[in-house]
Motif scaffolding. Sequence first.
Motif, PDB file in Angstrom:
ATOM      1  N   ASN A 207      -0.178 -14.716  -0.651  1.00 52.85           N
ATOM      2  CA  ASN A 207      -0.300 -13.883   0.400  1.00 52.85           C
ATOM      3  C   ASN A 207      -0.033 -12.339  -0.251  1.00 52.85           C
ATOM      4  OD1 ASN A 207      -0.726 -15.549   2.111  1.00 52.85           O
ATOM      5  ND2 ASN A 207       1.543 -15.722   2.675  1.00 52.85           N
ATOM      6  N   MET A 208      -0.819 -11.339   0.063  1.00 51.69           N
ATOM      7  CA  MET A 208      -0.747 -10.011  -0.095  1.00 51.69           C
ATOM      8  C   MET A 208      -0.968  -9.223   0.830  1.00 51.69           C
ATOM      9  SD  MET A 208      -2.347  -7.595  -3.446  1.00 51.69           S
ATOM     10  CE  MET A 208      -1.755  -8.240  -4.711  1.00 51.69           C
ATOM     11  N   VAL A 209      -0.290  -8.216   1.203  1.00 53.20           N
ATOM     12  CA  VAL A 209      -0.284  -7.254   2.312  1.00 53.20           C
ATOM     13  C   VAL A 209      -0.125  -5.956   1.706  1.00 53.20           C
ATOM     14  CG1 VAL A 209       0.615  -6.313   4.393  1.00 53.20           C
ATOM     15  CG2 VAL A 209       0.407  -8.822   4.160  1.00 53.20           C
ATOM     16  N   VAL A 210      -1.188  -5.013   2.023  1.00 58.58           N
ATOM     17  CA  VAL A 210      -1.424  -3.802   1.307  1.00 58.58           C
ATOM     18  C   VAL A 210      -0.842  -2.753   2.514  1.00 58.58           C
ATOM     19  CG1 VAL A 210      -2.539  -2.105   0.090  1.00 58.58           C
ATOM     20  CG2 VAL A 210      -3.114  -4.346  -0.094  1.00 58.58           C
ATOM     21  N   LEU A 211      -0.136  -1.753   2.338  1.00 56.16           N
ATOM     22  CA  LEU A 211       0.610  -0.825   3.287  1.00 56.16           C
ATOM     23  C   LEU A 211      -0.283   0.523   2.976  1.00 56.16           C
ATOM     24  CD1 LEU A 211       4.236  -1.487   3.236  1.00 56.16           C
ATOM     25  CD2 LEU A 211       2.711  -2.631   4.551  1.00 56.16           C
ATOM     26  N   ASN A 212      -0.971   0.970   4.153  1.00 56.87           N
ATOM     27  CA  ASN A 212      -1.987   1.789   3.644  1.00 56.87           C
ATOM     28  C   ASN A 212      -1.254   3.372   4.142  1.00 56.87           C
ATOM     29  OD1 ASN A 212      -3.746   0.208   2.325  1.00 56.87           O
ATOM     30  ND2 ASN A 212      -4.278  -0.479   4.546  1.00 56.87           N
ATOM     31  N   THR A 213      -0.492   3.176   5.151  1.00 57.22           N
ATOM     32  CA  THR A 213       0.205   4.561   5.759  1.00 57.22           C
ATOM     33  C   THR A 213       1.610   4.572   5.463  1.00 57.22           C
ATOM     34  OG1 THR A 213       0.624   3.630   7.662  1.00 57.22           O
ATOM     35  CG2 THR A 213      -1.830   4.531   7.920  1.00 57.22           C
ATOM     36  N   TRP A 214       2.036   6.012   5.336  1.00 61.17           N
ATOM     37  CA  TRP A 214       3.304   6.210   5.465  1.00 61.17           C
ATOM     38  C   TRP A 214       4.059   5.942   6.256  1.00 61.17           C
ATOM     39  CZ3 TRP A 214       6.518   8.931   8.683  1.00 61.17           C
ATOM     40  CH2 TRP A 214       5.997   9.972   9.364  1.00 61.17           C
TER      41      TRP A 214
ATOM     42  N   ILE B 240       5.094  -0.041  -7.821  1.00 59.69           N
ATOM     43  CA  ILE B 240       5.482  -1.780  -8.224  1.00 59.69           C
ATOM     44  C   ILE B 240       5.395  -2.756  -7.114  1.00 59.69           C
ATOM     45  CG2 ILE B 240       7.060  -3.273  -9.675  1.00 59.69           C
ATOM     46  CD1 ILE B 240       8.424  -0.635 -10.848  1.00 59.69           C
ATOM     47  N   PRO B 241       4.901  -3.633  -7.013  1.00 58.31           N
ATOM     48  CA  PRO B 241       4.697  -4.342  -5.896  1.00 58.31           C
ATOM     49  C   PRO B 241       6.241  -4.949  -5.468  1.00 58.31           C
ATOM     50  CG  PRO B 241       3.544  -5.471  -7.278  1.00 58.31           C
ATOM     51  CD  PRO B 241       3.972  -4.254  -8.035  1.00 58.31           C
ATOM     52  N   HIS B 242       6.361  -4.999  -3.992  1.00 65.51           N
ATOM     53  CA  HIS B 242       7.524  -5.464  -3.496  1.00 65.51           C
ATOM     54  C   HIS B 242       7.200  -6.949  -3.016  1.00 65.51           C
ATOM     55  CE1 HIS B 242       9.841  -1.624  -2.322  1.00 65.51           C
ATOM     56  NE2 HIS B 242       8.840  -1.396  -3.250  1.00 65.51           N
ATOM     57  N   GLN B 243       8.329  -7.754  -2.718  1.00 62.70           N
ATOM     58  CA  GLN B 243       7.928  -8.971  -2.038  1.00 62.70           C
ATOM     59  C   GLN B 243       9.050  -9.097  -1.129  1.00 62.70           C
ATOM     60  OE1 GLN B 243       8.550 -13.149  -3.964  1.00 62.70           O
ATOM     61  NE2 GLN B 243       6.455 -12.899  -4.446  1.00 62.70           N
ATOM     62  N   THR B 244       8.405  -9.969   0.138  1.00 53.96           N
ATOM     63  CA  THR B 244       9.388 -10.503   1.309  1.00 53.96           C
ATOM     64  C   THR B 244      10.047 -11.564   1.067  1.00 53.96           C
ATOM     65  OG1 THR B 244       7.472 -11.407   2.250  1.00 53.96           O
ATOM     66  CG2 THR B 244       7.767  -9.441   2.955  1.00 53.96           C
TER      67      THR B 244
ATOM     68  N   THR C  43       5.457 -12.956   0.681  1.00 53.38           N
ATOM     69  CA  THR C  43       4.281 -12.266   0.529  1.00 53.38           C
ATOM     70  C   THR C  43       4.609 -10.986  -0.459  1.00 53.38           C
ATOM     71  OG1 THR C  43       3.585 -12.808   2.706  1.00 53.38           O
ATOM     72  CG2 THR C  43       2.699 -10.780   1.989  1.00 53.38           C
ATOM     73  N   ASP C  44       3.600 -10.891  -1.476  1.00 53.77           N
ATOM     74  CA  ASP C  44       3.543  -9.502  -2.134  1.00 53.77           C
ATOM     75  C   ASP C  44       3.275  -8.229  -1.324  1.00 53.77           C
ATOM     76  OD1 ASP C  44       4.213 -11.328  -4.237  1.00 53.77           O
ATOM     77  OD2 ASP C  44       2.105 -11.043  -5.069  1.00 53.77           O
ATOM     78  N   VAL C  45       4.019  -7.214  -1.290  1.00 51.34           N
ATOM     79  CA  VAL C  45       3.723  -6.024  -0.368  1.00 51.34           C
ATOM     80  C   VAL C  45       3.640  -4.820  -1.275  1.00 51.34           C
ATOM     81  CG1 VAL C  45       4.608  -4.747   1.361  1.00 51.34           C
ATOM     82  CG2 VAL C  45       5.283  -7.032   1.310  1.00 51.34           C
ATOM     83  N   VAL C  46       2.286  -4.282  -1.229  1.00 48.45           N
ATOM     84  CA  VAL C  46       1.817  -3.372  -2.164  1.00 48.45           C
ATOM     85  C   VAL C  46       1.777  -1.792  -1.415  1.00 48.45           C
ATOM     86  CG1 VAL C  46      -0.113  -2.482  -3.526  1.00 48.45           C
ATOM     87  CG2 VAL C  46       0.473  -4.830  -3.510  1.00 48.45           C
ATOM     88  N   ILE C  47       2.637  -1.112  -1.703  1.00 48.38           N
ATOM     89  CA  ILE C  47       2.385   0.320  -1.372  1.00 48.38           C
ATOM     90  C   ILE C  47       1.052   1.078  -1.794  1.00 48.38           C
ATOM     91  CG2 ILE C  47       3.572   2.626  -0.998  1.00 48.38           C
ATOM     92  CD1 ILE C  47       6.374   1.144  -1.664  1.00 48.38           C
TER      93      ILE C  47
END
Length: 529
Positions: free
Chosen positions: A78-85, A371-375, A390-394
């Motif tokens: 799983n990878m979730v990309v965060l698109n807003t501040w 650098i990706p974060h992870q939950t 889940t990998d979480v990408v800023i």
Amino acid sequence: MELKIYLLALTPLALLLLFRLYQYSKLSARPPNYPPGPKTLPFLGNLHQIPISRPELKFADFARQFGPLTGLKIGSQNMVVLNTWQAVRDLIEQKGSIYSSRPTLPVFHVVVPGGLNPALNVYGELWRRQRKVLMEFLGGEHTDRVKPVQDAESTQMIYDILCAPTKFEDFISRSFGAVIMATVFGQRGKTIEPGGKISRFFKVAEEWAAAVGPTSSPPITTFPFLEMVPDWVTPWRGWRKRALGVKKEQERMYLGLLTETRERLAQGKGVDCYMAQCLKAQEKEWYDDVHLAYLGGVLLEAGAETSASTAMVFVLAMAAFPEVVKQAQEEVDRICGTSRMPNKDDTNMLPYVRACMSEVLRWRPVGPLAIPHQTTAEDTYQNYTVPAGTDVVINTWKINHDESFYKSPARFDPSRYLDNDFGSASTLAYPDASKGRQANYSFGAGRRICPGQRFAENSMMMHFAKLVWAFDFEPTGALPVDTWDGWTEGLVTKPKDLNVRLRLRDEGRRKIIEDAYVEADTFLRQFEE
Ligand code: HEM
């Protein structure tokens, strides 16, 4: 008859295989209640839609389609990309206990086993201890203590460029590497000649970056079944051996530097550097020599290339936008005149140069996806479920180019930072500032936010102020302002082989630079053998 028995014997195996494939194809499907994202394919998930080159641009397209969060499947991962501040604030910052780990790649277990590298380490007790020790060097006023070194090294950079202007890229890299070499290991990186400390470090860093590149080792987290495939039949054959080579080189370099620091300390030299401070405290602290050497090494890895690459973007911008450099030069001349170079005490009086630095970091962030974060646990956000692991990408690129926040975000326009620290459109009387927006996201966010931000900003301000005081920036060919040709791929994004000539602004400045260098060189000799 024999064939029948043979087929019968094979049937359970074939069924098992089919079942495993079926199970696996399920894993690449979107989990229930997952944030919205593009359709997946069995086995691949969304892998086929994500280019290896400039994935941030594709993620920005997804953001336009799917909103603040994009839910992706990279094979089974799983990878979730965060698109807003706001999403970064709500998740990475406000739920730091869930969103602060890191994905691990098999290559990390080979090159930096046992969590030796704090920047890549999973969230837990060892990372907390590492971070605490790093903050004793990088936190608040501690980091301001190294300003004299940053001042002297940036003066040497100007002198080096004056002597050999065509090699300005080498001299910029040397300087940012040498600042860390002196302040962390108490040793001078005077030249960037092959075989010297600084060039050796950049070579090892390059090999490390190649070893973690997306096609260099098997993507086991994406396709876990690859773990069962013999190495020699894969396109990555030999990756483990190559990774072990990088490990050996890194270990030799970092432990070697630590040993030299210890020897110099015994002679009463380099007593003020960070490693000296740690060695003194080692008896009552938790770290052995290997951990300590890597704490120093990671500062070189994380701090030199990132700052130097940002400086390359600065040079590009100064050459591409003459009206900007003119304003910056007017400002430094107003503060320092023509009889001395800017120094560490001037940087707070240069709002336009500071605005240029903020704009460089926004316009072309060297880490467009940080650098990706992870939950580490399941979470719910706006009725969506983000599973544990889940990998979480800023999506720093998208946040830095958000049209609803920045006026004409594609334009390089430092003046946006003169109105307010956020660089937001002045029409946006900024109501959310008190609700925790960071001025910029190029240093990441939350508990893993770059601990070297202040160190880097101090250093860049001195380098940038001196560059514009000393030189004019002339394009000698096409500049990669509206294109990605001529930019590097990989851990950091920077323009390479810039078609720019740095020319001394007027002859009167030569003597000032030469005299300043004599003083800087005398100061920096304390870090020599
Ligand atoms: C322009 C310069 C720099 C940029 C753009 C930059 C950017 C970043 C980013 C985006 C991260 C990841 C943050 C996250 O996960 O949310 C990071 C982490 C880190 N940076 Fe920097 N950095 C810079 C300079 C430095 C310097 C000068 C140092 C030290 C001397 C440094 C040390 C570190 C370390 C140790 C980490 C890992 C933090 C952790 O995982 O806990 N950086 N940096």
